[in-house]
Design an enzyme around this catalytic site. Structure first.
Site, PDB file in Angstrom:
ATOM      1  N   HIS A 166       0.754  -1.051   0.075  1.00  0.00           N
ATOM      2  CA  HIS A 166       0.202  -0.188   0.039  1.00  0.00           C
ATOM      3  C   HIS A 166       0.826   1.146   0.097  1.00  0.00           C
ATOM      4  CE1 HIS A 166       0.923   0.649   4.332  1.00  0.00           C
ATOM      5  NE2 HIS A 166       0.501  -0.451   4.681  1.00  0.00           N
ATOM      6  N   CYS A 181       2.837  -5.223   6.428  1.00  0.00           N
ATOM      7  CA  CYS A 181       2.584  -4.792   5.178  1.00  0.00           C
ATOM      8  C   CYS A 181       3.896  -4.371   4.588  1.00  0.00           C
ATOM      9  CB  CYS A 181       1.391  -3.770   5.097  1.00  0.00           C
ATOM     10  SG  CYS A 181      -0.211  -4.460   5.376  1.00  0.00           S
TER      11      CYS A 181
END
Length: 330
Positions: A166, A181
């Protein structure tokens, strides 16, 4: 099905006739076909696909820096130790070239992710399963959802979910690490979006800079020959040879252990049915940071008198003493 299978067999005959790894000469193949028909030839050809020499010849001019890859045009490589995410794209010569380099944030702590909340980015081989165009502003303009936990992660009992690639917050501060992440800046995530087709992209996450990505052609030839030797025993109902390809610690995706799996396969093989088993879109990738472990995926077409299947197959195998052992499959 009949015409497709016939042309598939004929194409293999042509390949073998002109290959230096051919099991028999063109004259022998034609004589065998003339005397015994296509079924006899088919069995010999199926057996010869388990010959490592054939695959060594086949792989001679292939780009194998990431393994043997048929269905992915883009490789995303995240090196956690260097905080970077790289895009490799396949060119017109079927060679993977470095296309983009992005600085990346990863989990707060080093090591492979094992449980939810451990603030680690997983190590492994993942698909991109979805693009999220609307996300909380903390994650930038968009996010790509990975397949963590994958088949091997679940086999190892790992927990957690929601591992994304992201962007970064546009109006607020954030730490220089994530909860697990992979985060890149917003211009980079938009660039990534323009440069990949998620259905044709694989993500490899590794921990150590010096860990290898390249798989030798000899190793790939061994793996491919084992894959087709496994198929041969399956295709011709040789249960003993078939089960020899399974590790003692085997556990199927649904939790079935080796003993129950043997019982299940004994019932299936006892039917002694004729089968069609075709493999397409084969991919073999070395599992990062684990010696002699490989992820093999392919599209399988299976048809017998009692059952048919057409879909994706996944094997996690360990290579030892020139033979692979399947430790889990789906």
């Amino acid at each position: 099905m009949g015409n497709r299978f016939y042309f598939f067999v004929i194409s293999i005959i042509c390949t073998l006739c002109f290959s230096t790894a051919a099991l028999a000469s063109n004259h022998d193949i034609l004589t065998n076909y003339r005397l015994h028909g296509i079924k006899n030839i088919q069995k010999e050809l199926d057996k010869s696909l388990g010959d490592k020499n054939y695959w060594q010849e086949f792989l001679k001019n292939k780009d194998t820096q990431f393994g043997y890859i048929e269905s992915y045009t883009n490789i995303l490589l995240c090196d956690k130790s260097k905080s970077e995410l790289l895009i490799y794209s396949r060119d017109q010569n079927n060679t993977y070239k470095l296309r983009k380099e992005y600085s990346a944030f990863t989990g707060k702590f080093k090591g492979d992710k094992t449980k939810e909340g451990d603030l680690k980015t997983p190590v492994g081989v993942y698909d991109i399963v979805k693009k999220l165009s609307k996300v909380d502003s903390f994650y930038g303009p968009m996010a790509f959802v990975t397949s963590y936990p994958n088949l091997y992660d679940r086999y190892k009992g790992k927990t957690g979910q929601g591992i994304w690639i992201h962007g970064l917050p546009s109006n607020q501060e954030r730490d220089e690490f994530t909860k697990g992440c992979i985060a890149i800046n917003n211009k980079s995530i938009e660039c990534l979006n323009k440069n990949i087709d998620i259905k044709k992209t694989i993500l490899i996450i590794k921990e150590k800079t010096n860990s290898r990505n390249t798989v030798s052609k000899e190793t790939l030839a061994l793996l491919l020959s084992n894959l087709y030797a496994w198929r041969y025993s399956w295709l011709y109902n040789n249960l003993e040879d078939y089960l020899h390809f399974y590790a003692e610690e085997f556990k199927r995706f649904d939790g079935m252990n080796l003993e129950k799996f043997k019982q299940y396969k004994q019932r299936v093989f006892s039917k002694n049915e004729n089968k069609i088993i075709l493999f397409r879109d084969i991919n073999i990738i070395a599992y990062p940071n684990i010696e002699n472990l490989y992820k093999i995926t392919f599209n399988e077409e299976y048809k017998s008198d009692s059952f048919s299947f057409h879909g994706k197959k996944i094997l996690i195998v360990r290579l030892q003493n020139n033979q692979f052992s399947i430790i889990t499959e789906k």
